[in-house]
Structures are given as C-alpha cells and as structure tokens.
Design a protein around this motif. Structure first.
Motif, PDB file in Angstrom:
ATOM      1  N   ARG A  40      29.739  46.593  29.851  1.00  0.00           N
ATOM      2  CA  ARG A  40      28.581  46.432  28.967  1.00  0.00           C
ATOM      3  C   ARG A  40      28.126  44.982  28.916  1.00  0.00           C
ATOM      4  N   GLU A  41      29.064  44.053  29.031  1.00  0.00           N
ATOM      5  CA  GLU A  41      28.735  42.637  29.024  1.00  0.00           C
ATOM      6  C   GLU A  41      29.214  42.050  30.344  1.00  0.00           C
ATOM      7  N   HIS A  86      20.894  42.095  35.145  1.00  0.00           N
ATOM      8  CA  HIS A  86      20.424  41.683  33.821  1.00  0.00           C
ATOM      9  C   HIS A  86      20.440  42.850  32.844  1.00  0.00           C
ATOM     10  N   ASP A  87      20.076  44.038  33.288  1.00  0.00           N
ATOM     11  CA  ASP A  87      20.083  45.234  32.450  1.00  0.00           C
ATOM     12  C   ASP A  87      21.096  46.216  33.027  1.00  0.00           C
ATOM     13  N   ALA A  96      22.472  48.922  31.908  1.00  0.00           N
ATOM     14  CA  ALA A  96      22.189  50.344  31.712  1.00  0.00           C
ATOM     15  C   ALA A  96      21.197  50.846  32.757  1.00  0.00           C
ATOM     16  N   LEU A  97      20.163  50.059  33.021  1.00  0.00           N
ATOM     17  CA  LEU A  97      19.188  50.449  34.033  1.00  0.00           C
ATOM     18  C   LEU A  97      19.817  50.449  35.420  1.00  0.00           C
ATOM     19  N   HIS A 102      26.703  54.516  25.674  1.00  0.00           N
ATOM     20  CA  HIS A 102      27.020  53.124  25.346  1.00  0.00           C
ATOM     21  C   HIS A 102      28.300  53.082  24.515  1.00  0.00           C
TER      22      HIS A 102
END
Length: 458
Positions: free
Chosen positions: A278-279, A286-287, A289-290, A330
C-alpha cells in the motif's frame, strides 16, 4: 511419511462425551469497538473468529475432535455429527454462531505430518510433533455478537438445562502479557535462497509445466516471555478490522480471505490473488491501486484463483454469480485484487447438502494458495518449497449444528509452537506465474509478514 506409505489414524473424539447440553441466551450489550469480544478472553488458550467487532469467541474445552490425513475434513465432519446426535440444544437467540458450535483448524497438505520431509526441509521440527492434521474444539463457553445482539452459549456434558449460578456472567479476564523483546530470524529457507525458488518456479511455468504455483516461506520469532495469544488477537483485531481475526489451537492471525461462508442456503467465497504494497518504496507506481488493477501479471494470477473457486463450488450450487472483474481491497499494509463469488446451495436428491466444512474441503486448496493445475502445483510445492506448512494457508473457522459456518484461509498468521512457548512461526506466501520477479515476490512476502510482526511489536 506420505499418504502413499501409511494410512492415517482413525478420527478421535476426546473425552468421549455423553449428552452434550447446550444453551444460548441473550446477554447485555458489550462496549463498542473491534476488540470488545477478544477482550473477554480469560486465559491463554483462546478461540476466536471476529471481524469488525462481531463474531464469536470461546474458552474452555468440553470436547475435541482430531483427524488425520486425506480424510481429515470428512472424518471431523462425521465426528461432529455424532456429537450432535447426543446433544440437547436450547437456543433462545437463533443467529449464525448461536447454539452448538465448534472451532476448527486443519493442515494444508493431505499427506499428513512429514510431507515436507521428502523435500529436505531443515527448518523447525514441527512436522513430526504428533499433532493431528485437523481439530474441532467444542468450548465450554462462547460469547458472540452480531449487529446489536450479544449472546452467551454454555456447553456441559452432564446436568440439566437449568444454568448453574453465575453461568451467564462474563468472566474477569486475567491480565494480557507482552512477549517482551522479540528477535526474528529466517525459518526453513533463508530469504535470499527463497528468491532462487521463485526463479525456478517461474522458469517451469514458462516451460509449460504448469500455469501458477504459490510458494510459501516461514520465519521464526523468538520472544523474551511466553507468547499470550490474546496479545496478538487484540492488536490484530484493532489494526485489521476488515479481516477475520482468528485463534484456534495455536494458530493465530487476521486473514483477509474468506474461503467459504454457508448461511441459510447462501454460499459466499472471497477470493484474493494479486498483491501490492500500500505504501510502496522508491520506483514503485504513484497510484498502486490503479497499477494493481491494470497489472497483467496480477490479473492472470487472480483469474486462476477465481476460476478454481467457481469450479469447486459449482457442483454444490443451483446457481452462481462470478464477477467479471475484481475490485481492489485496501488493507493497512497491502492492496489485493478481490472477487466475491456467491451461490445458492442446491438440495441434493440423494442426501443432505454439504456442510460449510464439506464446502471448505471441496474448495481446498484453491489456486490462491496452491496453484493451477492443482496436482501439478502441489507436486512442485512438495518438491522445492522446503518447509512443512502445517496449518498455514488451510481452512480455519467455525461450524454450527445446522452445518452453516464460516471458514477462512489461515493467512497473515502464525503458529505458537506447543514445544516452545518462546517461539512463534510466521508464514507468508506469494502466487508465482511466468512473469514473476524474485525480488518483487520477496518484497511482497515481507509485506504479508507485517500483520504478525507488527502484532508482536517488531
């Protein structure tokens, strides 16, 4: 020893119960919050299945069902039916998890203890510790909460339905103790050596030997003080509310993956495959999730897992809904591709419908924890993985008197070793396909260890 070399022992129920007297009554509401149930646990042998503050916890042991080998699920299911035939149940609440329930945990491999010996593992001596491959624990007390209703169930093997004085009074838990200083070390396979295993698995996939395999690794935490499972449970329930926090017979964790829920004819399975931090660190998208939602490697891995679950559930369902595309789940430490597969349980003409444990047996092992094709993936795991998974990545959860129940996959978990109260064995696994990168897979496995290392205070 493998399944081909020796037959498994017969299932065992101990102590042999007479009439089991079970009573469920509503009790006063608990405080709000995700840890309200686990905060009740009075001793160091807790039973728990909790998510977002709801679920069930138990303590004490009125009966234990143990099973071994390939028949461990069916044997435990049949022994539970035998216990219920001698049970008198008075349920005044009538919600999932009320009445007679048993908490269960099962081994990953159907070859029984020592399956990893043929692979040459030299890790912690856990394969031949005499523990069964499956266990159902019938507690003396269960406290549950669902929505706004809280209940207590008591189990006795003798006496009457009249509750003894104080039977429905919540206990005053003993203080929860910290493990103190914790040191983490490699388990059966060193972290850097594990990358070589990933590379070999990816090479075989590219060569067409199989489509996907899940490789696991373990680590061992040594603690200053004996590990109190309640310490881990409280921290996991607070930090991972969206997961199912569990504790059964020494297996403790917070799994994001629901293998199967069977409730009043509706069957649900949450499939996870495809993971990213997640980090992420430097150089990561940069994203995330995408990136995950568009990753061909992760989408391929996820497709195999969803297909295996749908194929396993189809014979037991009259209708099913399989999502066309996953969503991104998430969690505090990682993101997963997730799909919720649902179905309506069929009513077979030649006998009763399968119980939730029977459905879990049909689903295990899915592509999310083993690979595709299953037989080829399991053979490769036994050949190169180099560790005994014990009960990691296998069904854990609970079973009710009506056959309904919830079973998760024992991920984000650890085993508190019965032979050493100062040692905890942690597990993580990654799905390997032809495009897998060993460095990325090792980083993913480290992320998957974080729930337990964090709960231990590392």
């Amino acid at each position: 020893m493998t399944a081909e070399h020796a037959s498994a022992p017969a299932p065992r129920t101990s102590p042999a119960p007479g009439t089991l007297v079970v009573r469920t009554v509503a009790i006063d509401a608990l405080p709000g919050g995700p840890t309200a149930l686990v905060d009740l646990l009075p001793d160091a042998h807790p039973l728990a299945w909790v998510r977002r503050g709801d679920g069930i916890v138990g303590w004490g042991e009125v009966a234990r069902i143990e099973s071994w080998g390939p028949g461990r699920f069916a044997d435990a299911d049949a022994a539970w039916r035998a216990v219920l035939r001698r049970a008198v149940v008075r349920d005044e609440v009538h919600l999932p998890g009320t009445g007679a329930v048993a908490f269960g945990s099962f081994a990953f491999d159907d070859a029984g203890p020592g399956a990893a010996d043929d692979a040459g593992t030299d890790g912690p001596d856990v394969a031949d510790d005499g523990r069964p491959d499956g266990v159902l624990v019938v507690p003396r007390v269960v406290v549950g909460r669902r929505g706004g209703t809280t209940w207590m169930t008591t189990f006795e093997t003798s006496g009457s339905l009249a509750s003894p004085p104080g039977a429905h009074v919540l206990p005053r838990p003993a203080p929860v103790t910290s493990p103190g200083r914790v040191v983490l070390r490699d388990g059966s396979v060193a972290a850097q050596d594990w990358k070589d295993l990933v590379a070999e698995a990816a090479r075989r996939i590219r060569a067409g030997h199989l489509d996907k395999v899940v490789l696991a690794r373990d680590a061992v935490a040594t603690t200053e003080h004996p590990v109190d499972p309640r310490y881990l449970l409280g921290r996991l329930a607070a930090s991972y509310e969206a997961c199912w926090t569990f504790s059964v017979d020494g297996m403790v964790g917070a799994t994001p993956e629901l293998l199967v829920r069977s409730e009043k004819g509706l069957v649900t399975s949450r499939v996870l495959a495809g993971t990213i931090r997640r980090e992420p660190g430097a150089g990561a998208p940069h994203d995330p999730a995408l990136f995950l939602a568009q990753s061909s490697k992760d989408l391929e891995e996820h497709e195999y897992a969803v297909r295996s679950v749908a194929d396993a559930l189809a014979p037991s369902c009259s209708s099913m809904n399989v999502p066309e595309a996953p969503f991104v789940l998430h969690l505090p430490n990682v993101l997963h591709l997730a799909s919720d597969v649902t179905g309506v349980l069929a009513s077979p003409e030649d006998g009763p419908a399968p119980t939730s444990l029977g459905l879990a047996a049909a689903l295990h092992p899915s592509a999310a924890v083993c690979g595709t094709p299953t037989a080829d993936a399991r053979a490769l795991i036994r050949e190169i993985e180099g560790l005994d998974r014990a009960r990691y990545a296998a069904p854990v959860g609970w079973l009710g008197a009506d056959g309904d129940g919830e079973w998760g996959i024992a991920l984000r978990s650890c085993e508190i070793l019965p032979s050493d109260p100062l040692a905890v064995r942690l597990f993580a696994g990654c799905g390997i396909v032809g495009a897998s990168d060993p460095d990325a897979e090792l980083a993913e496995s480290e992320a998957k260890l974080e729930p337990i290392t964090g709960a231990l205070g590392l």
